[in-house]
Design a protein around this motif. Structure first.
Motif, PDB file in Angstrom:
ATOM      1  N   HIS A 149       4.654  -7.480  -4.556  1.00  0.00           N
ATOM      2  CA  HIS A 149       3.436  -6.733  -4.219  1.00  0.00           C
ATOM      3  C   HIS A 149       3.499  -5.305  -4.791  1.00  0.00           C
ATOM      4  CE1 HIS A 149       0.059  -5.495  -1.520  1.00  0.00           C
ATOM      5  NE2 HIS A 149       0.712  -4.341  -1.503  1.00  0.00           N
ATOM      6  N   GLU A 150       4.614  -4.613  -4.582  1.00  0.00           N
ATOM      7  CA  GLU A 150       4.714  -3.212  -5.029  1.00  0.00           C
ATOM      8  C   GLU A 150       4.726  -3.104  -6.553  1.00  0.00           C
ATOM      9  OE1 GLU A 150       4.289  -0.675  -2.951  1.00  0.00           O
ATOM     10  OE2 GLU A 150       4.182  -2.141  -1.314  1.00  0.00           O
ATOM     11  N   HIS A 153       1.322  -2.778  -7.729  1.00  0.00           N
ATOM     12  CA  HIS A 153       0.845  -1.381  -7.669  1.00  0.00           C
ATOM     13  C   HIS A 153       1.407  -0.571  -8.833  1.00  0.00           C
ATOM     14  CE1 HIS A 153      -1.183  -1.807  -3.918  1.00  0.00           C
ATOM     15  NE2 HIS A 153      -0.114  -1.871  -3.152  1.00  0.00           N
ATOM     16  N   HIS A 159      -5.468  -2.958  -3.957  1.00  0.00           N
ATOM     17  CA  HIS A 159      -5.451  -4.115  -3.060  1.00  0.00           C
ATOM     18  C   HIS A 159      -6.588  -5.084  -3.342  1.00  0.00           C
ATOM     19  CE1 HIS A 159      -2.773  -1.821  -0.081  1.00  0.00           C
ATOM     20  NE2 HIS A 159      -2.064  -2.671  -0.792  1.00  0.00           N
TER      21      HIS A 159
HETATM   22 ZN   LIG Z   1      -0.050  -2.444  -1.111  1.00  0.00          ZN
END
Ligand SMILES: [Zn+2]
Length: 421
Positions: A149-150, A153, A159
């Motif tokens: 997930h990171e 980013h 998101h």
């Molecule tokens: Zn996040």
């Protein structure tokens, strides 16, 4: 709904991304020493390599991983120290980045970029107040799911509002629904479309990418702003990508593989009654082409809302992981849901409802909850699927991506209740 990217400017015209070429990542030695935040014997380096590879496989990106003595996030400002660090060290700088959000947040990523929107550094800080594991231990965050997930980013993604996407804002610990939380280790099609919108596909992907773009108006002619617009593979019902409309009602879905898609729209659920969802039409996407789909929505207001999904008696905003060839009892939560007035439906031919299985539950006055049993075909492709709640007047609300077909086992199926296999 679905993937969003991060922007360099207020007007959201310059998307943040790395310049072409290899992205250097430094893994802090804080991961390799004895660390109270990491379950002992976790194979950290393999996990980091796997989560980088997960993104490398689907888009035109390459990482280079080195080990570094650095421990702390670069202070916020125009530029950092030039080292993109992944750290779990308990330093005051790293603790400070979580402020008072120490309970539920697993990690944060701080991005530095230049005036052209090129990312120059991104530091991933795992929450030093939390514990991480790689074996599904209850109460721990999964290290690989968190890092995957990171890294999204770090690459410039924001998101997604697709439940079940790796970039979904809600990332729970192992133990929600009495299951390990491995879903975010693998990318959803929505994550893949998002990263390809920024970097393009790997050269071998011949049919990628096409674009669907358009403008949505409400029945009164005003812009349909903050609407989720999503594309499902028509044949399977699998969610392939989606976006939100902007203040003018414009949307643009990039990074799509060639194929036939069914396009849907609904107002973003914010806990109040909103406009009924509707299908906008079917679109044939081809590589290098932009399909324009602009429409005035016919939908009126609906007098109910669906906002949460649930499993094993728990209601949350995490997609329910399911396996092909099994049956499961699934919950949906929202407002004004009465089993006598609603039906449950699926766009996927692989998922069906067990007749007469809709049951009402009491979760207090603020939330109305019903459950239903689904049967999942053994040939269902992995990925995210929606279900919808529909009133007798055909008012419709979707939980977009509320079901995620995974390869890891969800043992809580209702096989014995059915007894038909
Ligand atoms: Zn996040």
């Amino acid at each position: 709904m679905a993937y969003t990217t991060q922007f360099a400017d207020e007007a959201e015209t310059v998307r943040l991304h790395w310049k072409n070429g290899t992205i250097p990542i430094a893994l802090s030695t804080s991961f390799l020493k004895q660390n109270p935040n990491l379950k002992p014997d976790s194979d950290v380096i393999s996990v980091v390599q796997r989560s980088l590879k997960t993104w490398e496989k689907v888009a035109n990106i390459e990482f280079e991983l080195v080990i570094a003595d650095e421990q702390s996030v670069s202070p916020s400002g125009k530029s950092g120290d030039g080292i993109s660090l992944i750290t779990i060290a308990q330093t005051s700088e790293n603790l400070a980045i979580f402020g008072s959000d120490t309970e539920e947040v697993s990690a944060r990523t701080r991005i530095f970029y230049n005036g052209k929107g090129f990312i120059t550094e991104a530091d991933i800080i795992l929450n030093p107040y939390q514990q991480f594991s790689t074996d599904g231990s209850i109460g721990y965050f999964d290290l690989e799911a968190t890092l995957t997930h990171e890294i999204g980013h770090l690459l410039g993604l924001a998101h997604s509002s697709v439940f079940g996407a790796t970039m979904c804002a809600h990332q729970g610990k192992n133990g929600i629904y009495n299951l390990p939380n491995f879903s975010s280790r693998t990318l959803g099609e929505d994550d893949i479309a998002g990263i390809r919108a920024l970097y393009g596909a790997k050269n071998t992907e011949d049919s990628c990418c096409g674009i669907i773009s358009g403008k949505l108006l409400l029945a009164n002619g005003k812009a349909a702003k903050k609407f989720q617009v999503w594309a499902e593979e028509t044949e399977s019902g699998r969610i392939m990508a989606g976006v939100l409309t902007n203040a003018e009602g414009n949307f643009r879905i990039e990074g799509l593989q060639g194929g036939e898609y069914s396009i849907y729209a609904q107002a973003l659920s914010e806990g109040k009654f909103s406009i009924s969802a509707e299908e906008l039409g079917k679109v044939n996407v081809t590589k290098g082409k932009t399909f324009i789909l602009s429409q005035k929505l016919s939908g009126g207001a609906k007098n109910f809302d669906v906002q949460y999904v649930g499993f094993n008696g728990q209601i949350s905003e995490l997609a329910v992981p399911i396996n092909g060839g099994k049956s499961y009892l699934v919950y949906v939560g929202g407002k004004n849901l009465d089993p006598n007035n609603f039906k449950i439906g699926f766009n996927s031919p692989f998922i069906s409802l067990t007749p007469n299985s809709i049951t009402r539950h009491d979760y207090g006055a603020e939330l109305s909850v019903i459950s239903f049993e689904i049967k999942v075909d053994s040939k269902t492709p992995a990925g995210e699927y929606s279900f919808f709640v529909q009133s007798k007047n055909n008012e419709t609300g979707f939980i977009v991506g509320g079901l995620t077909v995974e390869s890891f086992v969800n043992p809580w199926n209702s096989y014995f209740l059915l007894g038909d296999e």
